[in-house]
Scaffold this active site. Structure first.
Site, mmCIF file in Angstrom:
data_model
loop_
_atom_site.group_PDB
_atom_site.id
_atom_site.type_symbol
_atom_site.label_atom_id
_atom_site.label_comp_id
_atom_site.label_asym_id
_atom_site.label_seq_id
_atom_site.Cartn_x
_atom_site.Cartn_y
_atom_site.Cartn_z
ATOM 1 N N HIS A 239 48.435 43.652 45.953
ATOM 2 C CA HIS A 239 47.762 43.498 44.670
ATOM 3 C C HIS A 239 47.574 44.896 44.094
ATOM 4 C CE1 HIS A 239 44.954 42.372 41.560
ATOM 5 N NE2 HIS A 239 45.106 41.098 41.869
ATOM 6 N N ARG A 261 43.926 42.906 33.847
ATOM 7 C CA ARG A 261 45.128 43.410 33.174
ATOM 8 C C ARG A 261 45.656 42.395 32.167
ATOM 9 N NH1 ARG A 261 49.249 43.752 36.387
ATOM 10 N NH2 ARG A 261 48.332 42.757 38.217
#
Length: 580
Positions: A239, A261
């Site tokens: 991640h 994001r």
């Protein structure tokens, strides 16, 4: 060998995450008369990775989206390595499963003003399809699942650790599972007609990792020892945004979710520059593998923050908006002294998910008669890269299928099978071996494993680094087998369980390194600096690893393009996205 406690149950489920609990509920629904037992290292509803899910659940619900579009995103994200029948099962059954979560189990997901389910953007997808409850989706799902399991009186073996899949004497079928009651330190053999492997993956062999430290690839290690084939084991997902709070806290490595994001968060290096557009035109919303490599490249170039990572910045979206939309993330960062809403937070790529695992079929059966598998213990659903939001969908979809399959299977196979008693004795002796050795430092072995996997089997790989890792892992295995622990009270004997954790992690690490060395191309989460190109997609193959005695045997098998071939699509022209 002194007599050990023995238990019988029709169905034994190893693990209490989304896969395990859904399996228990669906098996009970199919046949309420079955005895069903869920065994878990911790406490049911309070442990495991599903509970830690922040982002959400991918499912094609919204107008303009479709299961075909979800399927194509999944296949393209997998870099054409996914088993297409498994991927199709995932995207089609997810629609059914999300309705079940809402309407039958009582999950509350976030809504739009018009009452429809809100779905947010996640990287690597051509449509906003991630269903969520703020950024605490996993807690909502597991709480509701656990309530229903308790309400149905399904059996529980809490704080019981599975240590061996025990076959029949002829090796043709599974007879049950050898376990350790962590509360007493005593061995227990659970005889079962059907067993589900749903312990979850947990790549905690890396310096930075998201799962809790008790996740140690137990299911994969047991499957390996039982001779089962494991596929795609080189595919370990990092991640991109793990919290980097320094070495003094175990919060380092925990995820700051992808929705940050997706909502427009920026990644900024130590020199104050946004950099992701240098690596991919999608910038911060590129897939996890690309963003992780971008961050790692900035780190290697020395453009880092004080703790050696990069920053994520959300303040440009509005402080109040961020606090409302990402309440859990803001609080988590605040606990570590960071202001996510108004400032910048240090992040680092963190080992998060294993795309590889046990080879299994769409009905969750495996190569071993009586053994089923679901969730992160399995390989093939995600290929080279899992899309964020497809993980909890995978667990719940295939967990439900496994429950139904096991209920039907036990009706056709109603007899318990006698275990190989010699195999039980050998396993007990192997797991008690450290009590007969001189005590040593497990922490030193763990730190060496962290460094080896992060440096040589991590985000960027090469033949030289992988061979160096193989040699180091062999040394660490030998060192662990020479390292003993004090033979005192065995109830909650944490050093003993640390030893077993390391044994499993080293074994699985050796498979990861060997599969990564075998794959001489770069696909998804696996990037070889000496072989940076993906190879010919039409000739795609996946790695398969098996244990043959003390040897590890690896092979490649061709991907079957049952539904779509590289360069093609199953989307109608008007459905196809304008940009990928």
């Amino acid at each position: 060998m002194k007599p050990i406690k023995r238990i019988q149950t029709d169905i034994l489920i190893l693990g209490s995450g989304g896969a395990g609990l859904f399996a228990a509920l669906h098996a009970h629904q199919a046949n309420p008369g079955l005895s069903i037992t869920v065994a878990v290292k911790g406490l049911l509803g309070k442990c495991g990775c599903t509970r830690m899910v922040q982002g959400g659940y991918n499912v094609a619900l919204a107008e303009g989206d479709s299961v075909e579009r979800h399927f194509m995103d999944t296949i393209e994200g997998s870099k054409w390595l996914a088993n297409q029948e498994l991927a199709w099962t995932l995207v089609t059954k997810a629609v059914e499963r999300i309705r079940e979560l809402e309407n039958e189990l009582g999950c509350f997901f976030d809504r739009n003003p018009d009452g429809t389910v809100h779905q947010k953007a996640f990287a690597g997808q051509t449509f906003d399809r991630t269903v969520h409850k703020g950024d605490l989706t996993g807690i909502e799902i597991i709480n509701r699942l656990a309530e229903q399991v308790w309400a149905r009186g399904i059996g529980r073996l809490e704080e019981h650790r599975a240590v061996e899949l025990v076959k029949t004497a002829d090796g043709a079928a599974l007879a049950g599972v050898l376990m350790i009651d962590m509360r007493s330190g005593e061995f227990v053999f659970v005889q079962a007609k059907a067993v589900l492997l749903a312990t979850g993956g947990g790549p905690t062999m890396y310096k930075f990792h998201t799962p809790s430290g008790d996740k140690s690839c137990d299911g994969l290690a047991m499957a390996l020892r039982a001779g089962l084939p494991l596929r795609d084991m080189e595919m370990v997902q990092f991640h991109p945004t793990g919290l980097l709070a320094g070495t003094h806290t175990r919060m380092t490595g925990t995820v700051l979710e992808e929705g940050l994001r997706g909502a427009g968060g920026w990644l900024v290096n130590g020199e104050g520059e946004r950099f992701m557009s240098n690596y991919d035109p999608r910038g911060e919303r590129a897939t996890r593998d690309i963003v992780s490599r971008g961050i790692y490249s900035e780190m290697r170039a020395g453009r880092t923050t004080p703790n050696g990572g990069v920053y994520i910045q959300m303040s440009h979206l509005g402080v109040d908006k961020v606090r409302k939309q990402f309440k859990g993330m803001v609080e988590r960062c605040g606990d570590c002294g960071f202001d996510l809403a108004g400032g910048k937070v240090e992040v680092v790529p963190t080992a998060h998910y294993m795309m590889g695992g046990v080879v299994f079929r769409p009905d969750c059966t495996t190569h071993l008669h009586g053994l089923f598998a679901a969730g992160e213990d399995t390989g093939g659903v995600h290929g080279a890269n899992r899309l964020g939001g497809n993980g909890v969908a995978n667990s719940t979809v295939f967990g439900g299928i496994a429950g139904e399959s096991m209920a039907a299977w036990t009706a056709r196979n109603p007899d318990w099978r006698a275990p190989d008693e010699d195999a039980i004795a050998r396993s007990i002796a192997a797991h008690e071996a450290p009590f007969g050795q001189a005590a040593g430092s497990l922490e030193a072995i763990r730190e060496a494993l962290y460094e080896c996997m992060w440096s040589d089997v991590g985000i960027l790989r090469s033949a030289a680094g992988l061979r160096r890792a193989q040699a180091r892992l062999a040394e660490l295995e030998a060192q662990l087998l020479r390292t003993g622990i004090a033979d005192g009270e065995r109830a909650y004997a944490l050093s003993w369980h640390d030893w077993m954790n390391l044994r499993n992690l080293i074994a699985v690490s050796q498979v990861i390194a060997a599969a990564a060395l075998l794959r001489q191309d770069s696909r998804g989460a696996h990037f070889r600096e000496d072989f940076p190109l993906p190879g010919e997609l039409q000739q795609s193959s996946f790695t398969v690893a098996r244990a043959d005695g003390d040897a590890l045997v690896l092979d490649r098998e061709p991907v079957r393009f049952e539904r779509v071939r590289p360069g093609e699509t199953i989307l109608e022209e008007e459905q196809a996205p304008a940009t990928a």
